[in-house]
Enzyme design. Structure first.
Site, mmCIF file in Angstrom:
data_model
loop_
_atom_site.group_PDB
_atom_site.id
_atom_site.type_symbol
_atom_site.label_atom_id
_atom_site.label_comp_id
_atom_site.label_asym_id
_atom_site.label_seq_id
_atom_site.Cartn_x
_atom_site.Cartn_y
_atom_site.Cartn_z
ATOM 1 N N ALA A 108 -16.823 -33.328 -15.520
ATOM 2 C CA ALA A 108 -15.891 -34.409 -15.174
ATOM 3 C C ALA A 108 -15.043 -33.989 -13.975
ATOM 4 O O ALA A 108 -14.866 -32.802 -13.705
ATOM 5 C CB ALA A 108 -15.000 -34.722 -16.366
ATOM 6 N N GLY A 150 -19.393 -32.510 -18.681
ATOM 7 C CA GLY A 150 -19.946 -33.854 -18.543
ATOM 8 C C GLY A 150 -21.320 -33.860 -17.889
ATOM 9 O O GLY A 150 -22.145 -34.724 -18.171
ATOM 10 N N GLU A 207 -23.675 -33.136 -20.597
ATOM 11 C CA GLU A 207 -23.751 -34.327 -21.437
ATOM 12 C C GLU A 207 -24.570 -35.430 -20.765
ATOM 13 O O GLU A 207 -25.331 -36.135 -21.430
ATOM 14 C CB GLU A 207 -22.342 -34.804 -21.785
ATOM 15 C CG GLU A 207 -21.620 -33.801 -22.678
ATOM 16 C CD GLU A 207 -20.157 -34.116 -22.872
ATOM 17 O OE1 GLU A 207 -19.844 -35.282 -23.154
ATOM 18 O OE2 GLU A 207 -19.335 -33.197 -22.742
ATOM 19 N N GLU A 243 -15.582 -26.946 -22.001
ATOM 20 C CA GLU A 243 -14.329 -27.678 -22.221
ATOM 21 C C GLU A 243 -13.307 -26.861 -22.996
ATOM 22 O O GLU A 243 -12.102 -27.011 -22.785
ATOM 23 C CB GLU A 243 -14.603 -29.000 -22.958
ATOM 24 C CG GLU A 243 -15.296 -30.050 -22.122
ATOM 25 C CD GLU A 243 -16.814 -29.996 -22.164
ATOM 26 O OE1 GLU A 243 -17.450 -30.991 -21.784
ATOM 27 O OE2 GLU A 243 -17.367 -28.958 -22.577
#
Length: 198
Positions: A96, A140, A143, A163
């Site tokens: 992210a 992310g 993911e 994270e």
């Protein structure tokens, strides 16, 4: 299924995974501000390239919105049979956009921005999506790769859910998808340590 196999064979004719991440450079002129480059091939393959190399293809709202738009375009094109998502530079996607996330100071900022809205585009696309991972696929980015139907990774690929090092947990289905992919024990180890997997 036959169309998918033929399209994948078409992708492999384009040579190695490393070259697949550079396919958009042939016969395609893109402006520097294009966050996702789309290349179409006669073999029925669409290559969508995340294009924020200076930010290691960090998944900003703008990039995810552009990816969602391009996936919708691919989904509606009957000449395309499969989509390949890859990244420019040394990362598939490094996660992210933390700078963008830090700009949201309160819960209402996060809720009003609906920062996870674009993530459903990958899972709602009807055509198969292949993640061609070369370099970092972290947070992310990992993911995003896991939300694709197939992952093809180069020897230089590095996956991880770091994270925990930011004091949070994977937020876009990473905990569930990773457990399905590697089992509960390995998923817990990787999520709780933030270690990278190559």
């Amino acid at each position: 299924m036959l169309a998918f196999r033929q399209a994948c064979r078409g992708l492999t004719r384009h040579s190695s995974l490393k070259q697949a991440s550079r396919l958009q450079l042939r016969g395609f002129s893109a402006e520097a501000e294009d966050l996702v480059l789309l290349s179409r091939y006669d073999s029925g393959v669409a290559v969508l390239t995340l294009n924020r190399p200076k930010a290691l293809n960090a998944l900003s709202d703008g990039l995810m919105s552009a990816l969602a738009e391009k996936l919708e375009e691919v989904d509606g094109d009957s000449s395309l049979k499969v989509a390949v998502v890859t990244g420019t530079g040394k990362a598939f996607a490094a996660g992210a956009d933390i700078k963008e996330m830090n700009g949201r100071k309160t819960y209402s900022d996060v809720r009003n921005d609906n920062m996870l809205a674009h993530w459903t585009a990958v899972s709602s696309t009807r055509k198969p999506i292949v993640a061609a991972v070369d370099g970092f696929a972290l947070g992310g980015g990992c993911e995003l790769a896991m939300s694709c139907d197939i992952i093809i990774a180069s020897e230089a690929a590095k996956f991880g859910q770091p994270e925990i090092k930011l004091g949070t947990i994977p937020g876009v289905g990473g905990t569930q998808r990773l457990i399905r992919a590697v089992g509960k024990s390995k998923a817990m180890e990787w999520i709780l340590t933030g270690d990278m997997i190559s």
